[in-house]
Each structure stands twice: as C-alpha cells, then as structure tokens.
Design a protein around this motif. Sequence first.
Motif, short mmCIF file in Angstrom:
data_model
loop_
_atom_site.label_atom_id
_atom_site.label_comp_id
_atom_site.label_asym_id
_atom_site.label_seq_id
_atom_site.Cartn_x
_atom_site.Cartn_y
_atom_site.Cartn_z
N PRO A 41 0.83 -1.20 0.00
CA PRO A 41 0.00 0.00 0.00
C PRO A 41 0.86 1.24 0.00
O PRO A 41 1.95 1.27 0.57
N SER A 100 -5.72 6.89 3.61
CA SER A 100 -6.25 5.55 3.39
C SER A 100 -7.38 5.60 2.39
O SER A 100 -8.18 6.53 2.36
N ALA A 137 -10.71 5.99 4.17
CA ALA A 137 -10.64 7.02 5.21
C ALA A 137 -12.00 7.56 5.63
O ALA A 137 -12.17 8.04 6.74
N GLN A 149 -16.15 -2.45 7.96
CA GLN A 149 -14.83 -3.05 7.78
C GLN A 149 -14.89 -4.58 7.61
O GLN A 149 -13.90 -5.27 7.84
N GLU A 197 -4.23 8.59 -5.44
CA GLU A 197 -4.13 7.42 -4.57
C GLU A 197 -4.37 6.13 -5.34
O GLU A 197 -3.62 5.15 -5.19
N TYR A 240 -1.98 2.62 -6.40
CA TYR A 240 -2.31 1.21 -6.22
C TYR A 240 -2.25 0.44 -7.54
O TYR A 240 -2.02 -0.77 -7.55
N SER A 288 -14.69 7.09 -3.05
CA SER A 288 -14.31 6.88 -1.64
C SER A 288 -15.47 6.31 -0.83
O SER A 288 -15.89 6.88 0.18
N LYS A 304 -5.82 -5.91 -0.26
CA LYS A 304 -5.18 -4.68 0.23
C LYS A 304 -6.22 -3.69 0.73
O LYS A 304 -6.05 -3.05 1.77
N PHE A 305 -7.32 -3.55 -0.02
CA PHE A 305 -8.37 -2.63 0.40
C PHE A 305 -9.10 -3.17 1.63
O PHE A 305 -9.55 -2.40 2.49
N GLU A 358 -7.61 -4.79 3.99
CA GLU A 358 -6.71 -4.43 5.09
C GLU A 358 -6.86 -2.96 5.49
O GLU A 358 -6.65 -2.59 6.64
N GLN A 359 -7.25 -2.12 4.54
CA GLN A 359 -7.49 -0.71 4.82
C GLN A 359 -8.82 -0.49 5.53
O GLN A 359 -9.10 0.62 5.98
#
Length: 254
Positions: A6, A11, A14, A49, A136, A140, A172, A199-200, A202-203
Amino acid sequence: MVDNGPPTGPSIGAGMAPTGGTVLRAEAIEAGYGRVQVLWGAGLTVRPQESVVLLGANGAGKTTLLKVIVGLLPAWKGHVVLDPDDVTSWRTDRRVRRGMAYMSELGVFPGLSIEENLRVGGQFIDRSALRTRMDELFSYFPDLAARRSTLAGALSGGQRKMLGIAKALASSPRLLVMDEPSAGLSPLFVGQVIEVLGKFREQGLAMLIAEQNVAFLDLADRVFTLEGGRIRFEGTVAALEADDSLHKAYFGLS
C-alpha cells in the motif's frame, strides 16, 4: 498488475464508518422481472470493515439481489438499509452519494479512457477530492497510471477488472458491492484481483462480493449462500467447509 504494498498517504477507506452495527442490511427482499419472481425473502448484512461473500451458482439470484441493494431494480417487498437510512425507495445515484459503490461484471465504459472512467466513478465528490483520490488509486494500480489516456476497451480482461475496481473506489465509498469480479478471467488474473481486494480489505473497506468462485472465500469474514432465490446459509468459511452438504455443493465450483 498488482503493486507490492500500500502507498503512503490517506487511506482508501478514510471516510468509512466506525466498527460496530451494520453498514448494510437487506431484509426479506422479494423481487423479480415482470411476473417472474426471483428472490424469496432474501436478506443479508455487512458490518463496518467486513468482507462478505454471497456465494451461489449461476441463476441463484445473486445479481438480482445486488441490483435491489444498489437501486437498479425495485424491491417488491422488504427493505434495504444503508446505515442509518432506509434507502429502499432511493435512486441509485442517491445511494452512491450516501457511500455505496457498485461494480457490475463489466465494470467499465469501454469507449472512455482510464482517466475518464475514474472521473465518472468519482462524479459526486468534490473536484479537488477527486484529484487526490485518483492519485491514490493510480499509486495502487501503476499499470493504469502509465496508460491514463488509453481506452478501457483496449485493455486486457484483467486490466479492465482492475479499472472497474478503481472506478468503483473513486467515490471513496463506505461499502463496495461487486458482482462476479472473477467473470471472464483466467485463474492468474483471479488471483491478482483477490490480491488487490485484499489490500483494500486491510485498509478497512466494507465489501459485499457476489461470486460462484470459491477462491474469493479467502477474502470473506462471513459467507451467505443463495439458492433458488433464498438464503440457505450464513456463517464463517470454516462453518461452510464443515457442513458436508454445503461443501459438496460449493467447493466444486470454479
């Protein structure tokens, strides 16, 4: 296609809700096309999440349920709640403004460039915020960054899928809803899609992924199975694997 880690900076997730409660609740959904009923009291939840996989064979009703959730198809009965709002009667664009993003099997506009696709995906956010978000996303997806003016229709299947993910994330969102991200992809590209979605995850991005490819269970915190327009199972991947009948029904899918 997938970067090694990342990027630094804000983030991707965010703007998302804190943990606890639900981001999405689809309750007792009945829907169909014309006089043909496809869904019979189907429902599911996605928590903040959390990554949820909706597993089912072709024709089970997965796409229909997702279309009801994102507002592309009306619910005959039941409710869709995008916390804290009951959005059952809302248009799709209003749901997007509220934090929901949708990626269909196609996912992109073939006649638009990579950059234009991202601008369409982020059309409801401030221009300055969109520029930051695009920077951003390009960090990626470096292969996309190198070909910003290339038409989406000229990309490989795997590259189009990555662009579809980036396009959906341009706004977003709090919740990413995906319909069959494995469609049309080789096992190699399926693995790359799972890697980048990881990866996303994990964000902290909440995801609802409708699939028939059990490889996507690697991303799942919880699983729902859909058969004949009805939810047949809700639980963990371990519980799904431990059930002999469910294991036989689903782990032969590819």
